[in-house]
Design an enzyme around this catalytic site. Structure first.
Site, PDB file in Angstrom:
ATOM      1  N   GLY A  20       0.816  -1.210   0.000  1.00  0.00           N
ATOM      2  CA  GLY A  20       0.000   0.000   0.000  1.00  0.00           C
ATOM      3  C   GLY A  20       0.846   1.255   0.000  1.00  0.00           C
ATOM      4  O   GLY A  20       0.608   2.187   0.774  1.00  0.00           O
ATOM      5  N   ALA A  21       1.841   1.315  -0.878  1.00  0.00           N
ATOM      6  CA  ALA A  21       2.894   2.327  -0.758  1.00  0.00           C
ATOM      7  C   ALA A  21       2.781   3.489  -1.728  1.00  0.00           C
ATOM      8  O   ALA A  21       3.724   4.256  -1.865  1.00  0.00           O
ATOM      9  CB  ALA A  21       4.262   1.651  -0.935  1.00  0.00           C
ATOM     10  N   TYR A 161     -14.413  -1.066   9.988  1.00  0.00           N
ATOM     11  CA  TYR A 161     -12.979  -0.748  10.010  1.00  0.00           C
ATOM     12  C   TYR A 161     -12.400  -1.077  11.386  1.00  0.00           C
ATOM     13  O   TYR A 161     -11.329  -1.691  11.490  1.00  0.00           O
ATOM     14  CB  TYR A 161     -12.774   0.727   9.680  1.00  0.00           C
ATOM     15  CG  TYR A 161     -11.347   1.205   9.810  1.00  0.00           C
ATOM     16  CD1 TYR A 161     -10.390   0.881   8.859  1.00  0.00           C
ATOM     17  CD2 TYR A 161     -10.960   1.993  10.893  1.00  0.00           C
ATOM     18  CE1 TYR A 161      -9.076   1.319   8.981  1.00  0.00           C
ATOM     19  CE2 TYR A 161      -9.646   2.441  11.022  1.00  0.00           C
ATOM     20  CZ  TYR A 161      -8.714   2.099  10.065  1.00  0.00           C
ATOM     21  OH  TYR A 161      -7.415   2.538  10.196  1.00  0.00           O
TER      22      TYR A 161
END
Length: 319
Positions: A20-21, A161
């Site tokens: 997730g960069a 979440y």
């Protein structure tokens, strides 16, 4: 119980994989690590933006490689690890950062979206840990998982979440104990940030009854979290709270959970809905596919209480 001697390399000698960069915390961490001499391997589902980021880092003289990967797919993460090893020779630190959120009342969110969020936020971490372990079990390293201040204290309107981050904490704690018991030289850390000024809200799925997703004040500069992650890459640290509200929420959950419920019922609805102040473009949601436009560390937060990089102090760690 086997003997467990964990020896982590200095940052400038490390090979660091970050999922997730292409935005937010992942991008801030990748940039900071590269600036400090580490070799970084970035992954994302957004191949176009990932390529642009890698070109920018390499043009600046940094050691960087990008791999298009979906954390929900073990084969993608196995390929990510293989590319890291073929490019830089090994993996020293693996950062499970990819994630997203859904804003809205729990009973009004489609099951398909709830399951998709667990696939990314929890199963993505689980998959990353599995792959990282296979490449660290002999020579050691650090596995760093991104939890949240809601890893203990749930938040209304982001209940699913919160559930994923509870699961991440439980998995991380159990994995740490099992690796310690079996003597593997692997450090396992959980990062627990408060609200951070990233595109988190813009990339979330919105089921709020009115307004657009937002973050509560105070929010913190992403470099606070990047510093905490890189500290865990070189030192054996169990937990890191990033931002005072993160630790406060854990303390309040322990000493007065009922009163904390009432306080959050009064404040959280307003704090998480910002009217029209934050743009929420079609195609930006990051649940079923990569957001249409990434490459940004920062989000569009309009709050007045933002902790800037100049305010930074060492994050509070629990060894």
């Amino acid at each position: 119980m086997a003997e467990n001697k964990i020896k982590l390399r200095p940052l400038a000698e490390q090979v660091i994989v970050i999922t997730g960069a292409t935005s937010g915390i992942g991008l801030a961490t990748a940039e900071m690590a590269a600036e400090r001499g580490a070799s970084v391997v970035l992954s994302s589902r957004n191949e176009e933006d990932l390529e642009q980021i890698i070109q920018r880092l390499q043009s600046a003289g940094y050691k960087a490689r990008g791999v298009n990967a979906d954390v929900c797919k073990m084969t993608d993460l196995e390929n990510l690890a293989q590319v890291a090893i073929e490019t830089f020779g090994r993996i020293d630190t693996w950062v499970n950062n990819a994630g997203g959120s859904i804003y809205g009342p729990l009973l009004e969110i489609p099951e398909e979206e709830e399951r998709a969020l667990f696939d990314v936020n929890f199963w993505g971490v689980r998959n990353g840990c599995r792959v990282a372990f296979q490449h660290m079990k002999e020579n050691g390293g650090a596995i760093i998982n991104l939890g949240s201040e809601v890893s203990v204290r749930s938040l209304p309107l982001q209940g699913m979440y919160s559930a994923t981050k509870h699961a991440v904490k439980a998995y991380t704690d159990a994995l740490r104990m099992e690796l310690e018991h079996d003597g593997y030289p692997i450090s396992v850390s959980l990062i627990r940030p408060t609200a951070i000024n990233t595109p988190f809200a813009e990339h979330a799925v919105n089921h709020l009854r009115s307004g657009e997703p937002s973050l509560p004040d105070p929010i913190y500069h992403p470099d606070y979290v990047a510093e905490a992650i890189l500290k865990c890459a070189t030192d054996v640290i169990r937990d890191v709270f990033v931002g005072g509200p993160s630790k406060m929420s854990a303390v309040m959950e322990f000493i007065m959970p009922g009163m904390t419920d009432k306080h959050m019922e009064k404040s959280s609805y307003k704090d998480q809905s910002a009217g029209e102040s934050i743009p929420h473009e079609e195609g930006q949601e990051g649940l079923h596919h990569a957001p249409a436009h990434e490459g940004n560390v920062f989000g569009h937060h309009k709050g007045k209480k933002t902790k800037q990089r100049s305010d930074m102090k060492t994050p509070e760690a629990k060894h």
